[in-house]
Design a protein around this motif. Structure first.
Motif, PDB file in Angstrom:
ATOM      1  N   ARG A 111       7.978  -6.547  -9.442  1.00  0.00           N
ATOM      2  CA  ARG A 111       7.281  -7.160 -10.571  1.00  0.00           C
ATOM      3  C   ARG A 111       5.982  -6.422 -10.884  1.00  0.00           C
ATOM      4  N   ASP A 112       5.289  -5.951  -9.847  1.00  0.00           N
ATOM      5  CA  ASP A 112       3.953  -5.374 -10.025  1.00  0.00           C
ATOM      6  C   ASP A 112       3.932  -3.850 -10.075  1.00  0.00           C
ATOM      7  N   ALA A 113       5.041  -3.194  -9.691  1.00  0.00           N
ATOM      8  CA  ALA A 113       5.077  -1.731  -9.650  1.00  0.00           C
ATOM      9  C   ALA A 113       5.477  -1.171 -11.013  1.00  0.00           C
ATOM     10  N   PRO A 114       5.046   0.062 -11.339  1.00  0.00           N
ATOM     11  CA  PRO A 114       5.544   0.711 -12.557  1.00  0.00           C
ATOM     12  C   PRO A 114       7.070   0.810 -12.499  1.00  0.00           C
ATOM     13  N   VAL A 115       7.726   0.769 -13.651  1.00  0.00           N
ATOM     14  CA  VAL A 115       9.196   0.750 -13.654  1.00  0.00           C
ATOM     15  C   VAL A 115       9.780   1.974 -12.954  1.00  0.00           C
ATOM     16  N   VAL A 116       9.079   3.113 -13.020  1.00  0.00           N
ATOM     17  CA  VAL A 116       9.627   4.337 -12.423  1.00  0.00           C
ATOM     18  C   VAL A 116       9.512   4.336 -10.898  1.00  0.00           C
ATOM     19  N   LEU A 117       8.781   3.378 -10.338  1.00  0.00           N
ATOM     20  CA  LEU A 117       8.621   3.309  -8.878  1.00  0.00           C
ATOM     21  C   LEU A 117       9.232   2.050  -8.277  1.00  0.00           C
ATOM     22  N   GLN A 118       9.983   1.310  -9.067  1.00  0.00           N
ATOM     23  CA  GLN A 118      10.570   0.085  -8.544  1.00  0.00           C
ATOM     24  C   GLN A 118      11.649   0.391  -7.509  1.00  0.00           C
ATOM     25  N   ARG A 119      11.819  -0.562  -6.600  1.00  0.00           N
ATOM     26  CA  ARG A 119      12.843  -0.433  -5.550  1.00  0.00           C
ATOM     27  C   ARG A 119      14.218  -0.374  -6.201  1.00  0.00           C
ATOM     28  N   PRO A 189       1.543  -2.355   6.850  1.00  0.00           N
ATOM     29  CA  PRO A 189       1.547  -3.408   5.820  1.00  0.00           C
ATOM     30  C   PRO A 189       2.594  -3.082   4.760  1.00  0.00           C
ATOM     31  N   SER A 190       3.052  -4.098   4.070  1.00  0.00           N
ATOM     32  CA  SER A 190       4.036  -3.869   3.002  1.00  0.00           C
ATOM     33  C   SER A 190       3.422  -3.053   1.870  1.00  0.00           C
ATOM     34  N   PRO A 191       4.230  -2.276   1.141  1.00  0.00           N
ATOM     35  CA  PRO A 191       3.708  -1.533  -0.007  1.00  0.00           C
ATOM     36  C   PRO A 191       3.307  -2.482  -1.132  1.00  0.00           C
ATOM     37  N   LEU A 192       2.023  -2.618  -1.381  1.00  0.00           N
ATOM     38  CA  LEU A 192       1.526  -3.538  -2.402  1.00  0.00           C
ATOM     39  C   LEU A 192       0.959  -2.748  -3.577  1.00  0.00           C
ATOM     40  N   PRO A 193       1.558  -2.859  -4.753  1.00  0.00           N
ATOM     41  CA  PRO A 193       1.050  -2.136  -5.927  1.00  0.00           C
ATOM     42  C   PRO A 193      -0.417  -2.454  -6.193  1.00  0.00           C
ATOM     43  N   GLY A 194      -1.193  -1.396  -6.420  1.00  0.00           N
ATOM     44  CA  GLY A 194      -2.620  -1.553  -6.698  1.00  0.00           C
ATOM     45  C   GLY A 194      -3.494  -1.475  -5.470  1.00  0.00           C
ATOM     46  N   LYS A 195      -2.893  -1.405  -4.267  1.00  0.00           N
ATOM     47  CA  LYS A 195      -3.660  -1.389  -3.033  1.00  0.00           C
ATOM     48  C   LYS A 195      -3.670  -0.001  -2.390  1.00  0.00           C
ATOM     49  N   THR A 196      -4.814   0.344  -1.794  1.00  0.00           N
ATOM     50  CA  THR A 196      -4.901   1.545  -0.982  1.00  0.00           C
ATOM     51  C   THR A 196      -4.659   1.137   0.470  1.00  0.00           C
ATOM     52  N   LEU A 197      -3.693   1.782   1.100  1.00  0.00           N
ATOM     53  CA  LEU A 197      -3.256   1.381   2.435  1.00  0.00           C
ATOM     54  C   LEU A 197      -3.565   2.457   3.467  1.00  0.00           C
ATOM     55  N   SER A 198      -3.834   2.018   4.690  1.00  0.00           N
ATOM     56  CA  SER A 198      -3.969   2.916   5.829  1.00  0.00           C
ATOM     57  C   SER A 198      -2.736   2.751   6.698  1.00  0.00           C
ATOM     58  N   VAL A 205      -3.865   8.794  10.615  1.00  0.00           N
ATOM     59  CA  VAL A 205      -3.855   7.687   9.660  1.00  0.00           C
ATOM     60  C   VAL A 205      -3.628   8.270   8.264  1.00  0.00           C
ATOM     61  N   ILE A 206      -2.494   7.899   7.665  1.00  0.00           N
ATOM     62  CA  ILE A 206      -2.217   8.313   6.285  1.00  0.00           C
ATOM     63  C   ILE A 206      -2.878   7.296   5.362  1.00  0.00           C
ATOM     64  N   GLN A 207      -3.640   7.783   4.407  1.00  0.00           N
ATOM     65  CA  GLN A 207      -4.238   6.897   3.401  1.00  0.00           C
ATOM     66  C   GLN A 207      -3.580   7.176   2.060  1.00  0.00           C
ATOM     67  N   VAL A 208      -3.041   6.128   1.440  1.00  0.00           N
ATOM     68  CA  VAL A 208      -2.319   6.315   0.194  1.00  0.00           C
ATOM     69  C   VAL A 208      -2.472   5.072  -0.663  1.00  0.00           C
ATOM     70  N   ARG A 209      -2.491   5.277  -1.968  1.00  0.00           N
ATOM     71  CA  ARG A 209      -2.561   4.151  -2.900  1.00  0.00           C
ATOM     72  C   ARG A 209      -1.213   3.966  -3.571  1.00  0.00           C
ATOM     73  N   ILE A 210      -0.722   2.724  -3.603  1.00  0.00           N
ATOM     74  CA  ILE A 210       0.540   2.398  -4.268  1.00  0.00           C
ATOM     75  C   ILE A 210       0.226   2.078  -5.732  1.00  0.00           C
ATOM     76  N   PRO A 211       0.786   2.836  -6.684  1.00  0.00           N
ATOM     77  CA  PRO A 211       0.494   2.585  -8.108  1.00  0.00           C
ATOM     78  C   PRO A 211       0.896   1.177  -8.547  1.00  0.00           C
ATOM     79  N   SER A 212       0.212   0.697  -9.577  1.00  0.00           N
ATOM     80  CA  SER A 212       0.465  -0.637 -10.120  1.00  0.00           C
ATOM     81  C   SER A 212       0.834  -0.531 -11.596  1.00  0.00           C
TER      82      SER A 212
END
Length: 561
Positions: A111-119, A189-198, A205-212
């Motif tokens: 619901r929160d991810a861009p259409v091109v990144l949806q599961r 943690p689960s991949p949450l759109p809009g969040k930067t995760l460690s 430690v990989i730091q990455v942001r999941i697009p929203s």
């Protein structure tokens, strides 16, 4: 050799049920499953050929057909001659549970991810780290093995970066290392759109942001992270999915307008490259060049003669399907002669300071196994080339502009072009979409308002309306509109005086209302509609009050329903 068989335990069962976002404590491997389906090790067996040596977690459910596809797609074919370490990607159809429901967290992510990144509900993505080195202790004289990540998420950058960390270590330490990696991923943690995760893995430690879906298009992921307070991360991945577009297109830069149109229109395209790395990167680059539109046709970043869909895609009894295939075997030149667009890519050659640009050639010249690089097509573009863009990119090469900046220029060009194309299509409509009525609006509200690109925009729209990408876009817009109407209806119901309404109705009408409202509430929760929690609670309270006003026998019936 024994392959890991389906155990179908708790981890798999949970995926078959639809649940709300608060569906209780995580089961074993739930967090792992939020990122990866499984990790496979594929080796070369003298008797069996390519074979799966290990699947982890051991209870993962893969069909024999899926295992066979993974085996063949995890090794470059013999024509590629890949020595050392090679990374590439593939995509296969899921052969079981094609329309399985997702759990609450997965629904919320989509619901929160861009259409091109949806599961992806119907396909698996494979990310491969292949190693082939001389080894005198092996009969064939070579060590050949692939570590493969299988996922429903198209996070090509993240997963290839992850492979660069774990694959070399695995080839040295084998299964104990893999088990430790899986246990670490199961703590992410689960991949949450809009969040930067460690994401901790193997001491890094990989730091990455999941697009929203709410992100401003064209902004870099790093700028959108809002400087969140996280632990210092030694490995920052700027984007989970964006490729080096300039690197992918550098020998066909002067033709990127044609490539954008072929992708937009869902045309059948063959990418013939010298390695699976080049073929898979170019296929993924093409499907991404029409973002934020989703590419709704099939695509296979790497495709072999052993693929389950080989006969389907190579038959001459019907028109070629709407698919982009990446291949490396020269045999395909003869097999795909009837296809309308074939792009033969060789190693990048330089002409002075600039990469040599391949030419557009006639399909009739595509007859021999030693076919030279070129774009074999009779396609005529609707829009003119953007000569200013090409000049800017070529000057950038001469001035040693960084590939990252060059890729930003290419991506922004594609984004602006696609947005100019879809903006006239996007005004919300509840009445049916009438193509000819839309065409009449182009004269005063068409792409010319936002794009400097000249050409036959009307002809391009007419062709687009016949493509699977238009069908996909229309279905998505229709679903969005239905959800908005559902939300508005629920909000109106929450403000209505239902108790006053039921006083004037028969018991049959009241029971009918209760059942319909219950169904709406269930849908609102399952589809994670963007409603305030207090509105749903208010409506549930109304329902309980209405039910309590009914005779006892009807109350019992509704409670059991």
């Amino acid at each position: 050799m024994e392959l890991a068989e389906a155990g179908g335990r708790a981890r798999t069962v949970k995926r078959f049920t639809v649940s709300g976002p608060n569906s209780g404590p995580a089961l074993p491997w739930d967090r792992f499953s939020a990122w990866l389906e499984c990790i496979c090790v594929v080796t070369f067996d003298l008797e069996l050929g390519q074979a799966i040596e290990l699947v982890y977690p051991h209870d993962v459910r893969l069909t024999e057909k899926e295992k066979t596809s993974i085996c063949y797609l995890s090794f470059p074919d013999s024509y590629s001659g890949c020595l050392g370490d090679t990374q590439f990607s593939f995509r296969i159809r899921q052969t079981m549970g094609h329309k399985l429901s997702m759990n609450g967290d997965e629904e919320m992510y989509n619901r929160d991810a861009p259409v091109v990144l949806q599961r992806d509900r119907a396909h698996y993505y494979g990310f491969v780290y292949f190693r082939q080195v001389k080894d005198c202790t092996v009969k064939r004289g070579y060590f050949q093995k692939s570590l493969v990540l299988i996922s429903r998420l198209p996070f090509v950058n993240l997963f290839h970066s992850l492979l660069q960390l774990i694959a070399p270590e695995y080839f040295e330490k084998l299964e104990p290392c893999l088990e430790a990696v899986c246990n670490e991923v199961d703590q992410w943690p689960s991949p949450l759109p809009g969040k930067t995760l460690s994401l901790p893995i193997m001491g890094v430690v990989i730091q990455v942001r999941i697009p929203s879906k709410k992100d401003k298009l064209g902004m870099s992921p790093l700028k959108q992270s809002n400087q969140e307070n996280l632990l210092p991360a030694p490995l920052v991945i700027p984007t989970v999915h964006e490729l080096d577009l300039f690197g992918c297109f550098q020998s066909i830069l002067i033709h990127i307008q044609m490539l954008w149109e072929l992708t937009l229109l869902g045309e059948p395209v063959i990418i013939m490259a010298v390695s699976p790395k080049i073929s898979s990167d170019l296929v993924l680059a093409l499907t991404s060049c029409i973002e934020p539109l989703r590419y709704c046709c099939d695509y296979r970043p790497y495709f072999t003669i052993h693929d389950a869909e080989f006969k389907e895609y190579t038959t001459r009894t019907q028109a070629p399907p709407n698919v982009i295939l990446g291949v490396t075997n020269p045999f395909f030149i003869k097999t795909f002669q009837h296809w309308p667009h074939i792009i033969r890519i060789g190693d990048v050659k330089m002409s002075g300071d600039l990469p040599k640009q391949i030419k557009v050639k006639k399909l009739m010249k595509l007859r021999t196994l030693d076919t030279k690089p070129g774009i074999y097509t009779s396609y005529k573009t609707f829009l003119h080339k953007d000569k200013a863009l090409i000049k800017r990119l070529l000057k950038g090469i001469q001035r040693k502009r960084s590939p990252e900046v060059q890729s930003v220029i290419v991506r922004r060009h594609f984004l602006e072009l696609t947005q100019s194309f879809i903006i006239p299509l996007n005004p919300p409509q509840i009445h049916p979409f009438i193509k000819e009525e839309f065409m009449k609006t182009l004269e005063y509200a068409g792409p010319q308002l936002t794009s400097v690109q000249k050409g036959d925009w009307v002809g391009l729209y007419r062709r687009f309306f016949k493509s699977p990408n238009f069908d996909g876009w229309f279905r998505m817009r229709y679903q969005e509109m239905c959800k908005k109407l559902e939300i508005l209806h629920l909000e109106v119901l929450c403000e209505a005086d239902l108790l006053m309404w039921v006083q004037e109705k028969s018991e049959v009408e009241v029971v009918d209302l209760v059942l319909k409202l219950r169904e709406k509430l269930i849908k609102a929760r399952v589809h994670q509609l963007s409603l305030r929690a207090d509105l749903l609670e208010k409506l549930e309270l109304y329902l309980e009050t209405v039910i309590c006003s009914l005779p006892d026998d009807l109350q019992v019936m509704l409670q059991q329903h």
